[in-house]
Write an enzyme that holds these catalytic residues in place. Sequence first.
Site, short mmCIF file in Angstrom:
data_model
loop_
_atom_site.label_atom_id
_atom_site.label_comp_id
_atom_site.label_asym_id
_atom_site.label_seq_id
_atom_site.Cartn_x
_atom_site.Cartn_y
_atom_site.Cartn_z
N THR A 9 0.85 -1.19 0.00
CA THR A 9 0.00 0.00 0.00
C THR A 9 0.89 1.25 0.00
OG1 THR A 9 -1.87 1.14 1.02
CG2 THR A 9 -0.36 0.01 2.52
N GLU A 10 0.42 2.30 -0.70
CA GLU A 10 1.27 3.45 -1.01
C GLU A 10 1.77 4.18 0.24
OE1 GLU A 10 -1.66 2.45 -2.48
OE2 GLU A 10 -2.30 4.18 -3.65
N ASN A 11 0.99 4.13 1.32
CA ASN A 11 1.39 4.91 2.49
C ASN A 11 2.51 4.25 3.29
OD1 ASN A 11 -0.71 3.04 3.08
ND2 ASN A 11 -0.94 3.97 5.09
#
Lengths: 230, 210
Positions: free
Chosen positions: B39-41
């Site tokens: 996930t990007e975060n």
Amino acid sequence: MKLPDKTCRIEEAIARIGDGATVMVGGFGVPGTPMTLIHALVEHGARGLTLIKNDANEPGMGIDHLLQAGQVSRLITTHLGLNGTAIALMNSGALEVEFNAQGILAERIRAGGAGLGAILSDIGIGTELALGKQVVEMEGKPYLVEPALRADVALIHADRADTFGNLAYVATAQNFNPLMAMAATCVIAEAERLVPLGALDANDVHTPGVFVDHVAELSTISGEYGVVQR
Amino acid sequence: MVARAAREIAPGMVVNLGIGLPTRVVGCLSSDFPVCLHTENGLTGIGPPLAPELADRNLIDAGGAYVSLVPGSAVFDSAVSFAIVRSGRLDLTMLGAFEVSASGDLANWKIPGKFSPGVGGGIELAQKARRVVVLTTHTDRSGAPKLKQACSLPLTARGCVSRIFTDMAVIDVTPGGFALVETAEGISAAEVAAATDAPLAIPDAALPTF
């Protein structure tokens, strides 16, 4: 030898932020957003701010307080999807918004912190995010010039800090914090736990204290840091 | 369609599931299936979502949902996270769409005058994942086709989409345009073609259903 003590009162550190300052704010959603420093900035009242932040938090949280107070004139960000207030301010013209691809915002900030002038990237070529950007060719391929970003002040949230300003983050509260902590003239960190020198193991430091100017321990972890009930 | 899309994930892949429908693919993966979700975060090794009373306030996915770790998870900053994306470490990303063109152009971030929240990490996922598939309803809320000869909305990335999973069909983007691969149970090829605003190649052989 002893490493200098950078502990401070939050209000004193925030009082250095003047009208028109550019302020980086860590966080992605709630995790890593320095809620207490943001509240202090609302109290301090500096206006005409340019904020650099991944997102605009949600209504009633984080930088939404600064937006609601009318202290922000420009926002450099990646996504406002969870904050209808920010979108409404943008659409009314009260808030100028510059959208970046998320990883490009991260790299622009990292470049600013690393003493570089810009990065080259092919992200967004052929889309409207490329409009107006300088293109250079490198080994036969086109790249956009993405200028480095620096700020007057960075507001950082850490899980642990020592008195020299060495910082450690947890879980997905890391996000933009270690990048922004390198990219501002004055770096102010709030920490959930402030420990004596030596109590934060050198191997566990994410942000070396040399980048940090002021560090303060949070006396309370308010509900705003908690799990969001949607 | 979500279950069908989940079968697109091969053992050993590094996969990013976009916000919305794609996130629901997680529920179709068994706990012993070997895959690394990103996930990007700033997390690889996403575990199942957690109810608010069990959640860790510091552990979310890019859509803001509370998630868990699995043995072997790693957390990192946003620059590292997108280094994973841009350097080709993602084998697959599944994204939502407003429009997909017959040449694989994707529009999923902006409807001028109506919806402009910003692009987030979408451009980098669409442009740099090794394989990009789309999960979407076949038509929008007004019944208009989302699969079109050309996109009318601002693009996320050009020529990036390989395959589209909808409630009606699985459709590949080929050099010759859209090609029907499978249909949903009870949906005919003619119905899929009628709901698609571009030529749709339909093979002569009987099509599998899902």
